[in-house]
Design a protein around this motif. Structure first.
Motif, short mmCIF file in Angstrom:
data_model
loop_
_atom_site.label_atom_id
_atom_site.label_comp_id
_atom_site.label_asym_id
_atom_site.label_seq_id
_atom_site.Cartn_x
_atom_site.Cartn_y
_atom_site.Cartn_z
N ALA A 1 0.56 3.19 3.86
CA ALA A 1 1.55 3.46 2.81
C ALA A 1 1.40 4.87 2.26
O ALA A 1 2.40 5.57 2.04
N ILE A 2 0.16 5.32 2.05
CA ILE A 2 -0.06 6.66 1.52
C ILE A 2 0.37 7.71 2.54
O ILE A 2 1.02 8.71 2.20
N PHE B 1 6.47 1.91 -4.99
CA PHE B 1 6.57 1.47 -6.38
C PHE B 1 5.21 1.02 -6.92
O PHE B 1 5.12 0.09 -7.72
N GLY B 2 4.17 1.71 -6.48
CA GLY B 2 2.83 1.30 -6.86
C GLY B 2 2.36 1.82 -8.19
O GLY B 2 3.00 2.64 -8.85
N VAL B 3 1.19 1.32 -8.59
CA VAL B 3 0.45 1.82 -9.75
C VAL B 3 -0.97 2.07 -9.28
O VAL B 3 -1.57 1.21 -8.63
N SER B 4 -1.50 3.25 -9.58
CA SER B 4 -2.87 3.58 -9.18
C SER B 4 -3.66 4.06 -10.39
O SER B 4 -3.27 5.01 -11.07
N GLY B 5 -4.78 3.41 -10.65
CA GLY B 5 -5.73 3.90 -11.63
C GLY B 5 -6.73 4.80 -10.92
O GLY B 5 -7.16 4.50 -9.80
N ILE B 6 -7.13 5.91 -11.55
CA ILE B 6 -8.00 6.89 -10.90
C ILE B 6 -9.15 7.28 -11.82
O ILE B 6 -8.96 7.51 -13.02
N TYR B 7 -10.35 7.38 -11.23
CA TYR B 7 -11.51 7.87 -11.96
C TYR B 7 -12.37 8.69 -11.00
O TYR B 7 -12.54 8.33 -9.84
N GLY C 1 3.73 5.99 -5.95
CA GLY C 1 4.02 5.36 -7.24
C GLY C 1 3.53 6.19 -8.41
O GLY C 1 3.41 7.41 -8.31
N ILE C 2 3.22 5.55 -9.52
CA ILE C 2 2.73 6.24 -10.70
C ILE C 2 1.21 6.18 -10.74
O ILE C 2 0.59 5.30 -10.12
N VAL C 3 0.60 7.13 -11.45
CA VAL C 3 -0.85 7.16 -11.56
C VAL C 3 -1.27 7.19 -13.02
O VAL C 3 -0.56 7.70 -13.88
N ILE D 1 -14.02 10.09 -5.74
CA ILE D 1 -12.95 9.63 -6.62
C ILE D 1 -12.56 8.22 -6.25
O ILE D 1 -12.30 7.92 -5.07
N ARG D 2 -12.54 7.34 -7.23
CA ARG D 2 -12.07 5.97 -7.01
C ARG D 2 -10.63 5.86 -7.46
O ARG D 2 -10.28 6.30 -8.56
N THR D 3 -9.82 5.27 -6.64
CA THR D 3 -8.45 4.97 -7.06
C THR D 3 -8.13 3.54 -6.69
O THR D 3 -8.56 3.05 -5.63
N MET D 4 -7.45 2.87 -7.58
CA MET D 4 -7.11 1.46 -7.35
C MET D 4 -5.60 1.30 -7.34
O MET D 4 -4.95 1.12 -8.36
N PRO D 5 -4.99 1.41 -6.15
CA PRO D 5 -3.55 1.18 -6.03
C PRO D 5 -3.26 -0.31 -5.86
O PRO D 5 -4.18 -1.10 -5.61
N ASN D 6 -2.00 -0.69 -6.01
CA ASN D 6 -1.63 -2.08 -5.75
C ASN D 6 -0.64 -2.17 -4.58
O ASN D 6 -0.16 -1.15 -4.07
#
Length: 270
Positions: A15-16, A127-133, A154-156, A115-120
């Protein structure tokens, strides 16, 4: 332009890659590695990217390495890469749940950006959501690049602590399945009313889409949108009262907390 290696050819990495290429990223600067040929060859045929069965070749090629393998494999993969490639200056981005930055750092065994990212899963449709740290080695350029990378699907949301990755899992990572379960229950009841399976699905999915669009297109609080379609003494109020009296709020809270607890357990046992 940075070169990117995708370790693993699963749905999320695919997808990415799709989002990047469709957004104008040069496919010549993307390489995917995967032990079995089918998925990586399909990605090459679809997007014109490079492909290899060898993680070492992919990592040597790239400035940024996206780790899209199963969580239980990440430590072994990172250790193998660190032993065979000079990873100095490379940026590692994980899209896997249940594997902490510390665990990845220990496996790499050299100071570098992690970097950790948690996409759905809706990321597969853009149309995803990704949290990043990110760890302390990440610089502004790497943060900006990661933002751009994940915005292709999607959005981050950048997070203030790694602990919030577990919360992102509960709020958006696992959450599509919550909505699927609710929609599934609605479809079953629609069928019980006599609608066909397809008509039931059409009714439920279009209603869910419309409700989501109303939330997106309006600045009103979600609670206000709910109130606007709930006439006193009407059918909607009767339905909502049943859900509220049945403890919907507590059920949702419990479910999300269970997701958080499981994420923590996976990281601890990883």
């Amino acid at each position: 332009m940075k070169k990117i290696a995708f370790i693993g050819a699963g749905n999320m990495n695919g997808a990415i890659i799709s989002g990047l290429v469709n957004g104008g990223f040069n496919p010549e600067n993307i390489m995917v590695s995967n032990p079995s040929p089918e998925k990586r060859l399909a990605l090459q045929a679809t997007h014109g990217i490079k492909q290899t069965p060898d993680n070492i070749e992919a990592t040597t090629f790239a400035d940024v390495i996206v780790l899209g393998v199963k969580p239980y494999l990440i430590s072994d993969v990172c250790q193998h890469l660190s032993e065979h490639v000079d990873i100095t200056g490379k940026c590692f981005i994980s899209v896997a749940a249940g594997c902490t930055i510390k665990q990845i750092e220990q496996a790499l065994n050299k100071p570098c950006t992690v970097i950790r990212t948690m996409p759905n899963t809706p990321s597969q449709l853009g149309f995803g959501v990704s949290g990043i740290y990110a760890n302390d080695h990440a610089n502004d350029e790497e943060r900006a690049f990661t933002t751009s990378l994940m915005e292709s699907v999607g959005i981050v949301k950048w997070l203030e602590s790694e602990q919030q990755i577990d919360h992102i899992i509960a709020v958006s990572g696992s959450a599509p399945a919550y909505f699927f379960l609710f929609m599934e229950a609605m479809q079953k009841q629609a069928i019980a009313y006599g609608f066909s399976e397809q008509d039931s699905r059409d009714l439920v999915q279009q209603t869910a889409l419309g409700a989501a669009k109303m939330v997106i297109e309006n600045k009103l609080p979600i609670s206000k949108l709910r109130e606007n379609v709930t006439s006193k003494g009407g059918t909607t109020q009767a339905a909502l009262s049943s859900l509220i009296e049945g403890g919907l709020d507590q059920l949702v809270s419990n479910a999300m907390n269970c997701a958080v607890d499981r994420a923590k357990a996976m990281a601890k046992n990883g």
